[in-house]
Design an enzyme around this catalytic site. Structure first.
Site, PDB file in Angstrom:
ATOM      1  N   PHE A  58       0.829  -1.209   0.000  1.00 47.58           N
ATOM      2  CA  PHE A  58       0.000   0.000   0.000  1.00 47.58           C
ATOM      3  C   PHE A  58       0.863   1.259   0.000  1.00 47.58           C
ATOM      4  CE2 PHE A  58      -2.498   3.331   2.094  1.00 47.58           C
ATOM      5  CZ  PHE A  58      -3.659   3.303   1.344  1.00 47.58           C
ATOM      6  N   GLU A  59       2.029   1.181   0.612  1.00 52.60           N
ATOM      7  CA  GLU A  59       2.919   2.332   0.731  1.00 52.60           C
ATOM      8  C   GLU A  59       3.842   2.522  -0.474  1.00 52.60           C
ATOM      9  OE1 GLU A  59       1.223   1.142   4.455  1.00 52.60           O
ATOM     10  OE2 GLU A  59       2.540  -0.046   3.162  1.00 52.60           O
ATOM     11  N   THR A  86     -10.684 -11.919   3.197  1.00 54.26           N
ATOM     12  CA  THR A  86     -11.417 -10.665   3.367  1.00 54.26           C
ATOM     13  C   THR A  86     -11.225  -9.793   2.127  1.00 54.26           C
ATOM     14  OG1 THR A  86      -9.561  -9.445   4.328  1.00 54.26           O
ATOM     15  CG2 THR A  86     -10.912 -10.764   5.853  1.00 54.26           C
ATOM     16  N   HIS A  88      -9.692  -7.172   1.872  1.00 50.85           N
ATOM     17  CA  HIS A  88      -8.421  -6.452   1.978  1.00 50.85           C
ATOM     18  C   HIS A  88      -7.608  -6.559   0.686  1.00 50.85           C
ATOM     19  CE1 HIS A  88      -4.094  -6.226   3.186  1.00 50.85           C
ATOM     20  NE2 HIS A  88      -4.533  -5.187   3.868  1.00 50.85           N
ATOM     21  N   ARG A 127       6.530 -16.626  -9.534  1.00 44.81           N
ATOM     22  CA  ARG A 127       6.803 -15.401 -10.289  1.00 44.81           C
ATOM     23  C   ARG A 127       7.975 -14.610  -9.715  1.00 44.81           C
ATOM     24  NH1 ARG A 127       1.685 -16.860 -10.554  1.00 44.81           N
ATOM     25  NH2 ARG A 127       0.420 -16.375 -12.372  1.00 44.81           N
TER      26      ARG A 127
END
Length: 156
Positions: A58-59, A86, A88, A127
């Site tokens: 996210f950062e 979830t 998320h 990957r």
């Protein structure tokens, strides 16, 4: 699996200043992605490389933006988000992807997209550019960013 039909890319990155911004989550996967990115940079003759670690995926956009604004020629964003039970996964994947796109467009600096979004850890490992992996997304992110940088340089 994705990767079918991928081009073979060799780029000359001599003289480029490149930052690798990598998430701290999923150490084995991230170590592989970083190693693949560093190997591709070395092969492209990039000697000015900075590596920074983000708390999570996210950062990545805000740190990539900071490096882009500091005059780096390309920034390589590396991370992994593994689907859980979830929502998320969807929120973080969308926010990170949209943010990285925005950074590239707002700054004009190529962002190598090495953010894995997978259903499970096995897909991420496959990957990560490890010895048993089928793909090396760290390398591919560098190749894409440096190729873009080379095209942008021809535009003046």
């Amino acid at each position: 699996m994705s990767g079918n039909g991928a081009p073979t890319i060799f780029v000359d990155g001599e003289g480029a200043r490149v930052a690798i911004v990598a998430s701290r989550w999923h150490t084995e996967v991230m170590d592989g992605l970083i190693a693949g990115a560093q190997a591709a940079l070395a092969e492209a003759k990039v000697t000015d490389v900075t590596v920074a670690r983000a708390p999570g995926s996210f950062e990545l956009p805000i740190l990539c933006q900071a490096y882009a604004r500091q005059g780096f020629d390309a920034v390589i964003a590396l991370g992994v988000i593994i689907r859980g039970g979830t929502p998320h996964f969807e929120y973080v994947s969308a926010a990170a992807t949209d943010g990285l796109s925005r950074v590239a467009l707002d700054t004009g600096v190529p962002i190598g997209f090495g953010l894995l979004t997978t259903d499970d850890e096995a897909q991420a490992l496959d990957r990560a550019g490890l010895a048993d992996s089928r793909e090396d997304k760290g390398r591919e992110a560098v190749e894409a960013a440096l190729s873009t940088w080379n095209v942008l340089r021809t535009l003046g």
